[in-house]
Design a protein around this motif. Structure first.
Motif, PDB file in Angstrom:
ATOM      1  N   ASP A 153       1.541  -3.692  83.776  1.00 24.52           N
ATOM      2  CA  ASP A 153       1.071  -3.339  82.453  1.00 24.52           C
ATOM      3  C   ASP A 153       0.835  -4.621  81.639  1.00 24.52           C
ATOM      4  N   PRO A 154       0.290  -4.544  80.426  1.00 21.11           N
ATOM      5  CA  PRO A 154      -0.005  -5.758  79.674  1.00 21.11           C
ATOM      6  C   PRO A 154       1.193  -6.673  79.438  1.00 21.11           C
ATOM      7  N   ALA A 155       2.387  -6.111  79.226  1.00 21.89           N
ATOM      8  CA  ALA A 155       3.555  -6.961  78.985  1.00 21.89           C
ATOM      9  C   ALA A 155       3.887  -7.788  80.226  1.00 21.89           C
ATOM     10  N   ILE A 246      -9.993   9.328  82.771  1.00 25.44           N
ATOM     11  CA  ILE A 246      -9.988   9.374  84.232  1.00 25.44           C
ATOM     12  C   ILE A 246      -9.171   8.228  84.807  1.00 25.44           C
ATOM     13  N   GLN A 247      -9.416   7.012  84.338  1.00 31.19           N
ATOM     14  CA  GLN A 247      -8.724   5.851  84.910  1.00 31.19           C
ATOM     15  C   GLN A 247      -7.246   5.835  84.530  1.00 31.19           C
ATOM     16  N   ALA A 248      -6.915   6.423  83.386  1.00 32.34           N
ATOM     17  CA  ALA A 248      -5.515   6.463  82.967  1.00 32.34           C
ATOM     18  C   ALA A 248      -4.728   7.568  83.653  1.00 32.34           C
ATOM     19  N   SER A 309      -8.423  -2.122  89.503  1.00 29.46           N
ATOM     20  CA  SER A 309      -8.690  -2.478  88.103  1.00 29.46           C
ATOM     21  C   SER A 309      -8.535  -1.253  87.204  1.00 29.46           C
ATOM     22  N   ALA A 310      -8.970  -0.090  87.695  1.00 30.55           N
ATOM     23  CA  ALA A 310      -8.786   1.145  86.931  1.00 30.55           C
ATOM     24  C   ALA A 310      -7.313   1.440  86.702  1.00 30.55           C
ATOM     25  N   ALA A 311      -6.478   1.013  87.642  1.00 32.81           N
ATOM     26  CA  ALA A 311      -5.048   1.313  87.554  1.00 32.81           C
ATOM     27  C   ALA A 311      -4.380   0.677  86.346  1.00 32.81           C
ATOM     28  N   LEU A 312      -4.983  -0.356  85.764  1.00 35.44           N
ATOM     29  CA  LEU A 312      -4.399  -0.946  84.560  1.00 35.44           C
ATOM     30  C   LEU A 312      -4.301   0.092  83.446  1.00 35.44           C
ATOM     31  N   TYR A 313      -5.283   0.999  83.383  1.00 32.82           N
ATOM     32  CA  TYR A 313      -5.228   2.072  82.384  1.00 32.82           C
ATOM     33  C   TYR A 313      -4.038   2.986  82.641  1.00 32.82           C
ATOM     34  N   GLU A 315      -1.231   2.184  84.260  1.00 31.60           N
ATOM     35  CA  GLU A 315       0.022   1.451  83.987  1.00 31.60           C
ATOM     36  C   GLU A 315       0.295   1.370  82.493  1.00 31.60           C
ATOM     37  N   ALA A 316      -0.731   1.074  81.714  1.00 25.31           N
ATOM     38  CA  ALA A 316      -0.537   0.892  80.275  1.00 25.31           C
ATOM     39  C   ALA A 316      -0.181   2.192  79.573  1.00 25.31           C
ATOM     40  N   THR A 317      -0.671   3.327  80.090  1.00 22.78           N
ATOM     41  CA  THR A 317      -0.409   4.613  79.435  1.00 22.78           C
ATOM     42  C   THR A 317       0.812   5.324  80.006  1.00 22.78           C
ATOM     43  N   HIS A 318       1.382   4.790  81.080  1.00 26.30           N
ATOM     44  CA  HIS A 318       2.569   5.404  81.666  1.00 26.30           C
ATOM     45  C   HIS A 318       3.785   4.473  81.621  1.00 26.30           C
TER      46      HIS A 318
END
Length: 385
Positions: A153-155, A246-248, A309-313, A315-318
């Protein structure tokens, strides 16, 4: 864990390019949807012409050679391979700066700002405004992909960037980014602590937009530009965030089509360049060079990183918990013509010392209006050295 930094050079096998050409030649095209152009997605006629250009006119080897003029490296951080460009200025007193791209971008976003930032004198600037640049590919993107485990995730990326800057020997540096880079860059500030002299962001959204309805009383106090941003934000929430959902939620499912079909990958990226560049009513190549756009698409296609790359969405939302450590570094925000940030909605406690607004440029500012972004970065960091 190895901390070795290894030189890297892009060398795509000819067989990969031949396969891409064959797939573009044999593409299976859908029927055109009824209705106004672009109202239901990328028009067939437009994408067919662009795909033919990609197949017959675009020169990957030229793009590859250009990318290879910049020093590139890989290193392993927290179990993940990280690819990055590292361009040192000839000015030994230059300020180190880590630049972070977003989605559907890549390190290609920054190619037109490298020269002006590292060598300002040659580009009409003040030599004192020189930067040493570190430009990583986000985990799961391009040559930093695919990801090897969950949790990026971003952190976590911010901590990785702080470690990368430390490995490169930088004890004081700035950070800049847009889109996902605007999420990662403050996390670099948190992870790097006193080493980070400032955080500059563009293409910001969450943390700079309202949550819930905006009252008529609040609207009455807004400028015409702020009201226009509210309208763009409402349109995005109503019709433009399908890719996000979708990506999230199902990045693995969408990966099959994007990974297998170059036409699908092209459409998925090009739609966002159409909607997020300035002016949105124009075609993507009205704002961004067509070959640059295709080079950006190639980094997704050739590395097979559509899914990771889609998985970043996802990770960030979960993420189980959000970072709550105060961001102590001073913040600069650049708002371009197609952005949605409104200063009054900036997160409480953010030390915004620089806020600029522009009447041109959009989400991909480094590609669309490199002159404006470079000038704003110089201005912000000039007072922080």
């Amino acid at each position: 864990m190895s901390t070795e930094i290894t030189p890297f050079r892009i060398e795509i096998p000819q067989s990969d390019l031949d396969y891409l050409r064959a797939r573009l030649t044999d593409a299976r095209w859908p029927a055109e949807q009824p209705g106004a152009e672009w109202s239901r997605g990328v028009p067939v006629a437009y994408l067919r012409e662009l795909a033919e250009y990609w197949r017959d006119c675009y020169d990957w080897r030229a793009a590859e050679a250009e990318l290879n003029t910049f020093a590139q490296f890989t290193t392993e951080i927290d179990g993940q391979r990280i690819h990055f460009l590292h361009i040192r200025s000839a000015n030994p007193a230059a300020t180190p700066l880590v630049l972070t791209h977003g989605w559907p971008g890549s390190v290609v976003e920054f190619l037109d700002v490298i020269g002006p930032l590292t060598d300002p004198e040659t580009h009409g600037g003040d030599p004192a405004d020189a930067f040493h640049l570190v430009i990583p590919s986000l985990p799961g993107f391009g040559f930093s992909g695919p990801v090897t485990e969950a949790g990026w995730d971003p952190a976590r990326i911010g901590r990785a960037w702080a470690e990368l800057m430390s490995r490169l020997g930088y004890e004081s540096y700035g950070a800049q980014g847009g889109d996902w880079g605007a999420f990662v860059t403050p996390e670099v500030g948190r992870a790097g602590g006193a080493k980070v002299i400032g955080v500059h962001v563009n293409a910001v959204s969450f943390g700079y937009i309202p949550f819930g309805p905006v009252t008529d009383d609040d609207k009455a106090t807004m400028t015409a530009a702020e009201l226009a941003r509210l309208d763009r934000l409402a349109l995005f929430k109503r019709e433009g965030n399908g890719y996000f959902r979708i990506q999230a939620s199902r990045p693995q499912t969408v990966a099959y089509g994007l990974h297998d079909s170059p036409i699908g990958q092209l459409a998925w990226v090009v739609e966002k360049f159409k909607e997020w560049t300035f002016p949105a009513a124009g075609l993507p190549e009205d704002a961004v060079d067509r070959d640059r756009l295709l080079t950006n698409v190639m980094l997704y296609w050739l590395t097979g990183t559509a899914g990771s790359s889609a998985a970043l969405y996802y990770e960030a939302t979960h993420v189980r918990s959000w970072e709550t450590t105060p961001l102590t570094a001073p913040v600069g925000v650049a708002v371009f013509a197609e952005d949605v940030a409104i200063r009054r909605y900036a997160a409480t406690g953010t030390d915004i010392v620089h806020w600029s607004e522009f009447d041109r440029g959009g989400h991909f500012a480094a590609m669309e209006v490199p002159d404006l972004l470079v000038a704003d970065i110089r201005t912000f960091f000039r007072g922080l050295r």
